[in-house]
Design a protein around this motif. Structure first.
Motif, PDB file in Angstrom:
ATOM      1  N   THR A  30     -10.396   2.577 -16.295  1.00  0.00           N
ATOM      2  CA  THR A  30      -9.844   2.513 -14.878  1.00  0.00           C
ATOM      3  C   THR A  30      -8.462   1.621 -15.001  1.00  0.00           C
ATOM      4  OG1 THR A  30     -11.207   0.411 -14.595  1.00  0.00           O
ATOM      5  CG2 THR A  30     -12.095   2.278 -13.859  1.00  0.00           C
ATOM      6  N   GLY A  31      -7.835   1.832 -13.981  1.00  0.00           N
ATOM      7  CA  GLY A  31      -6.266   1.330 -13.856  1.00  0.00           C
ATOM      8  C   GLY A  31      -6.724  -0.147 -13.435  1.00  0.00           C
ATOM      9  N   TRP A  32      -5.668  -1.093 -14.095  1.00  0.00           N
ATOM     10  CA  TRP A  32      -5.521  -2.269 -13.692  1.00  0.00           C
ATOM     11  C   TRP A  32      -5.285  -2.501 -12.206  1.00  0.00           C
ATOM     12  CZ3 TRP A  32      -1.261  -5.396 -12.357  1.00  0.00           C
ATOM     13  CH2 TRP A  32      -1.509  -6.797 -12.438  1.00  0.00           C
ATOM     14  N   MET A 142      -2.778   0.545 -22.641  1.00  0.00           N
ATOM     15  CA  MET A 142      -2.111   1.172 -23.747  1.00  0.00           C
ATOM     16  C   MET A 142      -3.430   1.842 -24.815  1.00  0.00           C
ATOM     17  SD  MET A 142       0.309   2.120 -25.622  1.00  0.00           S
ATOM     18  CE  MET A 142       2.125   1.029 -25.580  1.00  0.00           C
ATOM     19  N   ALA A 143      -4.300   0.959 -24.916  1.00  0.00           N
ATOM     20  CA  ALA A 143      -5.771   1.397 -25.606  1.00  0.00           C
ATOM     21  C   ALA A 143      -5.958   2.559 -25.103  1.00  0.00           C
ATOM     22  CB  ALA A 143      -6.405   0.448 -25.908  1.00  0.00           C
ATOM     23  N   LEU A 144      -6.193   2.665 -23.824  1.00  0.00           N
ATOM     24  CA  LEU A 144      -6.794   3.760 -23.098  1.00  0.00           C
ATOM     25  C   LEU A 144      -5.764   4.972 -23.393  1.00  0.00           C
ATOM     26  CD1 LEU A 144      -8.779   5.033 -21.203  1.00  0.00           C
ATOM     27  CD2 LEU A 144      -7.468   4.242 -19.322  1.00  0.00           C
ATOM     28  N   LEU A 145      -4.457   4.842 -23.263  1.00  0.00           N
ATOM     29  CA  LEU A 145      -3.547   6.183 -23.459  1.00  0.00           C
ATOM     30  C   LEU A 145      -3.979   6.426 -25.074  1.00  0.00           C
ATOM     31  CD1 LEU A 145      -0.532   4.723 -21.512  1.00  0.00           C
ATOM     32  CD2 LEU A 145      -1.724   6.930 -20.893  1.00  0.00           C
ATOM     33  N   GLN A 146      -4.195   5.851 -25.852  1.00  0.00           N
ATOM     34  CA  GLN A 146      -4.204   5.996 -27.252  1.00  0.00           C
ATOM     35  C   GLN A 146      -5.445   6.595 -27.607  1.00  0.00           C
ATOM     36  OE1 GLN A 146      -3.542   1.927 -28.683  1.00  0.00           O
ATOM     37  NE2 GLN A 146      -1.311   2.250 -29.187  1.00  0.00           N
ATOM     38  N   LEU A 147      -6.510   6.349 -26.892  1.00  0.00           N
ATOM     39  CA  LEU A 147      -7.872   6.768 -27.044  1.00  0.00           C
ATOM     40  C   LEU A 147      -7.696   8.176 -26.568  1.00  0.00           C
ATOM     41  CD1 LEU A 147     -10.079   3.919 -26.501  1.00  0.00           C
ATOM     42  CD2 LEU A 147      -9.787   5.181 -28.349  1.00  0.00           C
ATOM     43  N   GLY A 149      -5.273  10.237 -26.292  1.00  0.00           N
ATOM     44  CA  GLY A 149      -4.252  11.121 -26.859  1.00  0.00           C
ATOM     45  C   GLY A 149      -5.052  11.142 -28.513  1.00  0.00           C
ATOM     46  N   GLY A 150      -6.180  10.909 -28.739  1.00  0.00           N
ATOM     47  CA  GLY A 150      -6.712  10.906 -29.984  1.00  0.00           C
ATOM     48  C   GLY A 150      -6.371   9.983 -31.135  1.00  0.00           C
ATOM     49  N   ARG A 151      -5.698   9.075 -30.730  1.00  0.00           N
ATOM     50  CA  ARG A 151      -5.084   7.922 -31.619  1.00  0.00           C
ATOM     51  C   ARG A 151      -6.164   6.680 -31.674  1.00  0.00           C
ATOM     52  NH1 ARG A 151      -0.481   8.017 -27.895  1.00  0.00           N
ATOM     53  NH2 ARG A 151       0.249   6.307 -29.059  1.00  0.00           N
ATOM     54  N   GLY A 152      -7.404   6.727 -31.784  1.00  0.00           N
ATOM     55  CA  GLY A 152      -8.273   5.603 -31.761  1.00  0.00           C
ATOM     56  C   GLY A 152      -8.024   4.578 -32.873  1.00  0.00           C
ATOM     57  N   ALA A 153      -7.738   5.091 -34.230  1.00  0.00           N
ATOM     58  CA  ALA A 153      -7.099   3.999 -35.065  1.00  0.00           C
ATOM     59  C   ALA A 153      -6.086   3.271 -34.519  1.00  0.00           C
ATOM     60  CB  ALA A 153      -7.056   4.978 -36.374  1.00  0.00           C
ATOM     61  N   ASN A 184     -14.819  -2.795 -26.967  1.00  0.00           N
ATOM     62  CA  ASN A 184     -15.057  -1.559 -26.384  1.00  0.00           C
ATOM     63  C   ASN A 184     -14.316  -0.371 -26.959  1.00  0.00           C
ATOM     64  OD1 ASN A 184     -14.150  -0.858 -22.738  1.00  0.00           O
ATOM     65  ND2 ASN A 184     -15.580  -0.148 -23.920  1.00  0.00           N
ATOM     66  N   VAL A 185     -13.184  -0.678 -27.679  1.00  0.00           N
ATOM     67  CA  VAL A 185     -12.550   0.545 -28.456  1.00  0.00           C
ATOM     68  C   VAL A 185     -13.597   0.887 -29.296  1.00  0.00           C
ATOM     69  CG1 VAL A 185     -10.751   0.959 -29.801  1.00  0.00           C
ATOM     70  CG2 VAL A 185     -10.101  -0.093 -27.838  1.00  0.00           C
TER      71      VAL A 185
END
Length: 284
Positions: A30-32, A142-147, A149-153, A184-185
Motif C-alpha cells: 500500500t502507498g504511504w 522502493m522495495a515494493l517497486l523492486q519486488l 519488477g522481479g528484483r527481490g534480491a 516482510n521482504v
C-alpha cells in the motif's frame, strides 16, 4: 492500489486497528500517503464542492498566495478527484522549490507508480535516498517497486545494508522499522524461516517492543502454525502495558479463534481454562 496478500477483510480491519494503536508491522503493498489521502479527500463532501474548493486553491497557488497547508490540501483534493496529472505537475514544482521536504518527493513517487511510471517513481526515490539513505518510507516504496519488477534480491540487499547502518556501531531506532520491512521482504520472497529469524533478532535488540512479536505471530498464522502464533501473540500481549493496545491484540486473537489468549474479563470461555494474561508463553 494493491492489497496485502492472503488477508481476509476482517483481518484487514484488525490490522488497521493495530496500526492505529502503534503496533502494526511495516507491510508492503500500500502507498504511504496516496491511499490515505484518496480516502480522506473523498469523504470531505460532494464532488461539486470539492471541485470548487480545488479551483479556489489552485488560483491561490498560481498567484503565489497559498500557504503550505493550502498547497497540501490542494494535492489531497486533486488526488481524491482523480486529477493525477495536475497533482503530479504541482508536486514536481513544489518538490523542486523545496528539496528538503522529502515527503513531497515521496508522494510524487507514489503518484508516478500509480500511473504505471515505475522508472519515474524509482528516480524520485533515489533522490530521497541519496540524501536520506535510511528513510524508511522511501525504502518501503522502493522495495515494493523492486519486488514488483522481479528484483527481490536487490530489495533484500538494500535493506540489509540499511539495517547494518542502523545497528552498528550504535543501535538506532530506525533499525526496528527497517528490520520489520526486511522480514516482510523475506516473507514475500518465499523465505519464511529467514523472515522469522530476522524477527527473533529484532526481539532481542528491542526486548521491550511488541512489534517484532506481533509480526512473528502474523507470519506463523499465515503459515498455518496456530499453536506457535498463539504463544507468540500471548508474549506480545504480555509486553504491552497499554490497555488499548492489549485490547487490539485480544481482537486479533479472537479473529483467529485463539480464545485462550484473551484476558479473563473479555473471554467467553471460563477463566479457569485460560492461562493468566502475564504467564510465560508455551514454546512455539
Amino acid at each position: 492500489m494493491p492489497r496485502l496478500p492472503n488477508r481476509s477483510p476482517g483481518a484487514q480491519g484488525l490490522l488497521l486497528g493495530l496500526a492505529a494503536a502503534g503496533l502494526a508491522v511495516l507491510c508492503l503493498g500500500t502507498g504511504w500517503w496516496l491511499g490515505q489521502r484518496q480516502l480522506a479527500g473523498g469523504e470531505s463532501g460532494p464532488r461539486t464542492a470539492l471541485v470548487k474548493q480545488a479551483e479556489e486553491l489552485r488560483r491561490r497557488v498560481e498567484d503565489g498566495a497559498a500557504s503550505a497547508e493550502e498547497q497540501q490540501r490542494l494535492l489531497e483534493l486533486l488526488v481524491a478527484l482523480d486529477r493525477q496529472d495536475e497533482a503530479t505537475a504541482l508536486l514536481e514544482r513544489l518538490a523542486d522549490e523545496d528539496p528538503q521536504r522529502w515527503s513531497l518527493r515521496l508522494l510524487l513517487a507514489e503518484l508516478r507508480r500509480d500511473q504505471d511510471d515505475r522508472s519515474g517513481a524509482e528516480r524520485e526515490l533515489r533522490q530521497i535516498l541519496r540524501q536520506r539513505p535510511d528513510q524508511v518510507e522511501a525504502l518501503q516504496l522502493m522495495a515494493l517497486l523492486q519486488l514488483e519488477g522481479g528484483r527481490g534480491a536487490e530489495a533484500r540487499s538494500q535493506l540489509e545494508a540499511a539495517l547494518q547502518r542502523a545497528t552498528a556501531p550504535k543501535l538506532r531506532e530506525e533499525a526496528m522499522p527497517i528490520g520489520l520491512l526486511l522480514a516482510n521482504v523475506l516473507e514475500r520472497l518465499g523465505q519464511p524461516g529467514q523472515a522469522e529469524a530476522q524477527l527473533i533478532r529484532l526481539t532481542t535488540l528491542f526486548p521491550a517492543d511488541a512489534r517484532p512479536l506481533l509480526a512473528r505471530a502474523l507470519l506463523q498464522h499465515g503459515q498455518g502454525n496456530l499453536t506457535a502464533a498463539q504463544a507468540t501473540l500471548s508474549e506480545a500481549r504480555r509486553r504491552q502495558s497499554d490497555p488499548a493496545q492489549q485490547e487490539q491484540l485480544d481482537r486479533l486473537a479472537a479473529a483467529w479463534g485463539l480464545e485462550a489468549l484473551r484476558a479473563p474479563s473479555s473471554a467467553k470461555t471460563p477463566a479457569s481454562s485460560q492461562p493468566p494474561a502475564g504467564s510465560p508463553p508455551r514454546s512455539p
